[in-house]
Write a protein that holds these residues in place. Structure first.
Motif, PDB file in Angstrom:
ATOM      1  N   VAL A  97     -79.808  51.705  29.517  1.00 20.83           N
ATOM      2  CA  VAL A  97     -79.116  50.817  28.582  1.00 20.83           C
ATOM      3  C   VAL A  97     -77.613  51.098  28.595  1.00 20.83           C
ATOM      4  CG1 VAL A  97     -78.941  50.077  26.177  1.00 20.83           C
ATOM      5  CG2 VAL A  97     -81.176  50.735  27.119  1.00 20.83           C
ATOM      6  N   PRO A  98     -76.765  50.075  28.861  1.00 17.77           N
ATOM      7  CA  PRO A  98     -75.317  50.309  28.938  1.00 17.77           C
ATOM      8  C   PRO A  98     -74.608  50.177  27.587  1.00 17.77           C
ATOM      9  CG  PRO A  98     -75.968  48.286  30.114  1.00 17.77           C
ATOM     10  CD  PRO A  98     -77.124  48.724  29.287  1.00 17.77           C
ATOM     11  N   PHE A  99     -73.717  51.129  27.317  1.00 20.72           N
ATOM     12  CA  PHE A  99     -72.847  51.116  26.139  1.00 20.72           C
ATOM     13  C   PHE A  99     -71.392  51.148  26.612  1.00 20.72           C
ATOM     14  CE2 PHE A  99     -76.793  52.827  24.579  1.00 20.72           C
ATOM     15  CZ  PHE A  99     -76.893  52.406  23.252  1.00 20.72           C
ATOM     16  N   LEU A 100     -70.478  50.763  25.724  1.00 22.72           N
ATOM     17  CA  LEU A 100     -69.051  50.749  26.048  1.00 22.72           C
ATOM     18  C   LEU A 100     -68.240  51.474  24.981  1.00 22.72           C
ATOM     19  CD1 LEU A 100     -66.628  49.622  27.740  1.00 22.72           C
ATOM     20  CD2 LEU A 100     -66.647  47.654  26.176  1.00 22.72           C
ATOM     21  N   LYS A 101     -67.381  52.380  25.405  1.00 26.15           N
ATOM     22  CA  LYS A 101     -66.403  52.994  24.502  1.00 26.15           C
ATOM     23  C   LYS A 101     -65.322  51.955  24.194  1.00 26.15           C
ATOM     24  CE  LYS A 101     -62.502  56.212  24.990  1.00 26.15           C
ATOM     25  NZ  LYS A 101     -62.394  56.915  23.713  1.00 26.15           N
ATOM     26  N   VAL A 102     -65.099  51.672  22.902  1.00 25.48           N
ATOM     27  CA  VAL A 102     -64.131  50.626  22.544  1.00 25.48           C
ATOM     28  C   VAL A 102     -62.898  51.162  21.824  1.00 25.48           C
ATOM     29  CG1 VAL A 102     -65.829  48.767  22.463  1.00 25.48           C
ATOM     30  CG2 VAL A 102     -65.363  50.076  20.377  1.00 25.48           C
ATOM     31  N   ASP A 103     -62.911  52.422  21.396  1.00 27.78           N
ATOM     32  CA  ASP A 103     -61.739  52.911  20.671  1.00 27.78           C
ATOM     33  C   ASP A 103     -60.572  53.162  21.626  1.00 27.78           C
ATOM     34  OD1 ASP A 103     -61.390  55.997  21.248  1.00 27.78           O
ATOM     35  OD2 ASP A 103     -63.535  55.710  20.991  1.00 27.78           O
ATOM     36  N   LYS A 104     -59.379  53.239  21.052  1.00 28.27           N
ATOM     37  CA  LYS A 104     -58.147  53.428  21.825  1.00 28.27           C
ATOM     38  C   LYS A 104     -57.562  54.826  21.633  1.00 28.27           C
ATOM     39  CE  LYS A 104     -58.223  49.148  23.218  1.00 28.27           C
ATOM     40  NZ  LYS A 104     -58.581  48.828  24.626  1.00 28.27           N
ATOM     41  N   GLY A 105     -58.406  55.764  21.227  1.00 29.19           N
ATOM     42  CA  GLY A 105     -57.943  57.129  21.030  1.00 29.19           C
ATOM     43  C   GLY A 105     -57.698  57.443  19.567  1.00 29.19           C
ATOM     44  N   LEU A 106     -57.211  58.650  19.320  1.00 30.17           N
ATOM     45  CA  LEU A 106     -57.088  59.179  17.970  1.00 30.17           C
ATOM     46  C   LEU A 106     -55.654  59.138  17.459  1.00 30.17           C
ATOM     47  CD1 LEU A 106     -59.308  62.355  18.519  1.00 30.17           C
ATOM     48  CD2 LEU A 106     -59.972  60.268  17.280  1.00 30.17           C
ATOM     49  N   ALA A 107     -55.532  58.858  16.165  1.00 26.17           N
ATOM     50  CA  ALA A 107     -54.229  58.966  15.503  1.00 26.17           C
ATOM     51  C   ALA A 107     -53.933  60.441  15.215  1.00 26.17           C
ATOM     52  CB  ALA A 107     -54.252  58.157  14.207  1.00 26.17           C
ATOM     53  N   GLU A 108     -52.728  60.719  14.755  1.00 28.68           N
ATOM     54  CA  GLU A 108     -52.365  62.084  14.384  1.00 28.68           C
ATOM     55  C   GLU A 108     -53.187  62.550  13.185  1.00 28.68           C
ATOM     56  OE1 GLU A 108     -50.207  64.159  16.019  1.00 28.68           O
ATOM     57  OE2 GLU A 108     -50.188  62.549  17.517  1.00 28.68           O
ATOM     58  N   LYS A 109     -53.369  63.846  13.081  1.00 29.65           N
ATOM     59  CA  LYS A 109     -54.160  64.415  11.983  1.00 29.65           C
ATOM     60  C   LYS A 109     -53.475  64.159  10.642  1.00 29.65           C
ATOM     61  CE  LYS A 109     -56.116  68.854  10.443  1.00 29.65           C
ATOM     62  NZ  LYS A 109     -56.270  70.295  10.779  1.00 29.65           N
ATOM     63  N   GLU A 110     -54.267  63.679   9.697  1.00 32.16           N
ATOM     64  CA  GLU A 110     -53.781  63.433   8.344  1.00 32.16           C
ATOM     65  C   GLU A 110     -54.954  63.585   7.383  1.00 32.16           C
ATOM     66  OE1 GLU A 110     -51.469  59.952   5.749  1.00 32.16           O
ATOM     67  OE2 GLU A 110     -51.818  59.687   7.892  1.00 32.16           O
ATOM     68  N   ASN A 111     -54.757  64.265   6.279  1.00 37.58           N
ATOM     69  CA  ASN A 111     -55.834  64.528   5.313  1.00 37.58           C
ATOM     70  C   ASN A 111     -57.037  65.202   5.980  1.00 37.58           C
ATOM     71  OD1 ASN A 111     -54.435  63.476   3.105  1.00 37.58           O
ATOM     72  ND2 ASN A 111     -55.258  61.414   3.406  1.00 37.58           N
ATOM     73  N   GLY A 112     -56.754  66.071   6.946  1.00 34.27           N
ATOM     74  CA  GLY A 112     -57.811  66.845   7.569  1.00 34.27           C
ATOM     75  C   GLY A 112     -58.663  66.102   8.571  1.00 34.27           C
ATOM     76  N   VAL A 113     -58.243  64.878   8.951  1.00 36.42           N
ATOM     77  CA  VAL A 113     -59.038  64.076   9.897  1.00 36.42           C
ATOM     78  C   VAL A 113     -58.110  63.371  10.880  1.00 36.42           C
ATOM     79  CG1 VAL A 113     -60.823  63.658   8.152  1.00 36.42           C
ATOM     80  CG2 VAL A 113     -59.014  61.948   8.498  1.00 36.42           C
ATOM     81  N   GLN A 114     -58.713  62.879  11.950  1.00 29.86           N
ATOM     82  CA  GLN A 114     -58.018  61.973  12.869  1.00 29.86           C
ATOM     83  C   GLN A 114     -58.760  60.654  12.900  1.00 29.86           C
ATOM     84  OE1 GLN A 114     -57.719  65.155  16.136  1.00 29.86           O
ATOM     85  NE2 GLN A 114     -55.972  63.804  16.601  1.00 29.86           N
ATOM     86  N   MET A 116     -59.158  56.568  14.007  1.00 30.90           N
ATOM     87  CA  MET A 116     -58.964  55.857  15.260  1.00 30.90           C
ATOM     88  C   MET A 116     -57.646  55.085  15.229  1.00 30.90           C
ATOM     89  SD  MET A 116     -62.734  54.310  16.090  1.00 30.90           S
ATOM     90  CE  MET A 116     -63.052  53.700  14.445  1.00 30.90           C
ATOM     91  N   LYS A 117     -56.987  55.016  16.362  1.00 30.20           N
ATOM     92  CA  LYS A 117     -55.848  54.123  16.484  1.00 30.20           C
ATOM     93  C   LYS A 117     -56.338  52.681  16.354  1.00 30.20           C
ATOM     94  CE  LYS A 117     -53.133  57.075  19.603  1.00 30.20           C
ATOM     95  NZ  LYS A 117     -52.595  57.220  20.978  1.00 30.20           N
ATOM     96  N   PRO A 118     -55.451  51.731  15.998  1.00 28.00           N
ATOM     97  CA  PRO A 118     -55.875  50.329  15.900  1.00 28.00           C
ATOM     98  C   PRO A 118     -56.450  49.817  17.222  1.00 28.00           C
ATOM     99  CG  PRO A 118     -53.710  50.637  14.906  1.00 28.00           C
ATOM    100  CD  PRO A 118     -54.044  51.928  15.602  1.00 28.00           C
ATOM    101  N   ILE A 119     -57.467  48.989  17.125  1.00 30.94           N
ATOM    102  CA  ILE A 119     -58.083  48.383  18.321  1.00 30.94           C
ATOM    103  C   ILE A 119     -57.691  46.906  18.315  1.00 30.94           C
ATOM    104  CG2 ILE A 119     -60.216  48.100  19.652  1.00 30.94           C
ATOM    105  CD1 ILE A 119     -61.512  50.224  17.836  1.00 30.94           C
ATOM    106  N   HIS A 120     -56.506  46.610  18.866  1.00 26.52           N
ATOM    107  CA  HIS A 120     -55.933  45.273  18.737  1.00 26.52           C
ATOM    108  C   HIS A 120     -56.702  44.220  19.536  1.00 26.52           C
ATOM    109  CE1 HIS A 120     -52.595  46.811  16.455  1.00 26.52           C
ATOM    110  NE2 HIS A 120     -52.243  47.652  17.411  1.00 26.52           N
ATOM    111  N   ASP A 121     -57.349  44.635  20.629  1.00 28.46           N
ATOM    112  CA  ASP A 121     -58.019  43.653  21.487  1.00 28.46           C
ATOM    113  C   ASP A 121     -59.533  43.705  21.328  1.00 28.46           C
ATOM    114  OD1 ASP A 121     -58.429  46.143  22.619  1.00 28.46           O
ATOM    115  OD2 ASP A 121     -58.014  45.511  24.678  1.00 28.46           O
ATOM    116  N   LEU A 122     -60.010  44.102  20.148  1.00 30.75           N
ATOM    117  CA  LEU A 122     -61.453  44.294  19.961  1.00 30.75           C
ATOM    118  C   LEU A 122     -62.255  43.034  20.256  1.00 30.75           C
ATOM    119  CD1 LEU A 122     -63.758  46.183  19.074  1.00 30.75           C
ATOM    120  CD2 LEU A 122     -63.402  45.348  16.728  1.00 30.75           C
TER     121      LEU A 122
END
Length: 296
Positions: A97-114, A116-122
């Motif tokens: 079964v094929p899956f696709l990674k759709v995120d564009k990477g991680l934003a900088e750490k803030e409030n102890g988490v990272q 996702m960067k915006p996914i403008h072409d989702l």
């Protein structure tokens, strides 16, 4: 949605191969495979080489639907071909079964988490995924600290985007990874479980998700998520653990199967003969399958 793929993911025995290293992590993946950065020039060459690596894995006799339920692809891999077929079509022809990674990477750490960067072409990506025989998607955030505000924001973002993916006819893999290096990993996991459960309870009967989570410090912590009616499957990332360590931890968590990346490909090398390559991959597949289906 492909109902055959849905049933395979819901009830099949096996694990998911994560072959979705993106632009940022591809040099490390190639280096681990024995292809150093000074052996190629530019992104085009890099992505061609990593596609050759993934093609070698996917076409290996060890990469069989008997033990591998699905595979997560990077966008570049989805748009390339294996033996004259788009990668998703080739996987489906093998019963994987094929899956696709759709995120564009991680934003900088803030409030102890990272987050996702915006996914403008989702929307465009999901449309193309449907054309390419893709069943579901994956998107990753990271939790570092037990910050309730940060963890809530991560889970809110994951499910907000997840609902758009469901509306496009695909099944999202929600992946809020907890760093194995967190100073209070267990507390992070308790907060995360609570936030995920809230969102699952708000989904309608026709909204289903998968969860990809770090193997918890407390065995079977996520069992109630495994059993939730809106969850197709809970899968575990290796998160930097060695394969042996990840497998042993996974065996303690009933109903959870693997979705390993580095732990799957750790022993593979570009210079290996086909026989050695296939033997190493088969050994990895066998051990990860065993950890996924045989529990302590």
């Amino acid at each position: 949605m492909n109902n055959t793929h849905y049933e395979k993911m819901k009830t099949g025995k096996g694990f998911i191969a994560a072959l979705d290293q993106s632009g940022g992590s591809t040099p490390k993946a190639l280096a681990a495979y024995g292809v150093p950065e000074d052996s190629y020039s530019g992104e085009d060459e890099m992505f061609t080489l990593v596609h050759q690596m993934r093609t070698r894995i996917i076409t290996s006799p060890a990469f069989s639907s008997d033990k591998i339920l699905g595979a997560i692809l990077f966008e570049q891999t989805m748009d390339r071909e294996i033996e004259g077929q788009y990668t998703g079509d080739y996987l489906a022809s093998k019963g994987v079964v094929p899956f696709l990674k759709v995120d564009k990477g991680l934003a900088e750490k803030e409030n102890g988490v990272q987050m996702m960067k915006p996914i403008h072409d989702l929307d465009e990506t999901l449309s193309r995924a449907n054309e390419r025989n893709i069943f579901g998607t994956k998107m990753r955030s990271v939790v570092h600290d037990p910050n309730e505000e940060g963890i809530k924001a991560v889970v809110d973002q994951q499910f907000d985007i997840g609902k758009k993916i469901i509306a496009a006819g695909l099944v999202p893999i929600i992946e809020p990874e907890v760093s194995i290096n967190s100073a209070d990993k267990e507390k992070c996991e308790e907060i995360l479980k609570s936030e995920i459960h809230k969102h699952l309870d708000e989904l309608s009967d026709d909204q289903n998700v998968m969860l990809k989570l770090t193997i918890p410090t407390k065995a079977n912590l996520y069992k109630e998520l495994v059993d939730h009616p809106r969850v197709v499957r809970v899968v575990a990332l290796s998160g930097g653990y060695s394969r042996d360590e990840a497998n042993e931890k996974l065996k303690e968590n009933h109903g959870v199967i693997a979705s390993f990346s580095r732990a799957l490909a750790a022993d593979l090398n570009a210079k290996q003969s086909d026989e050695e390559f296939n033997d190493k991959l088969q050994a990895a597949v066998d051990s990860i399958y065993d950890a996924s289906v045989n529990k302590k």
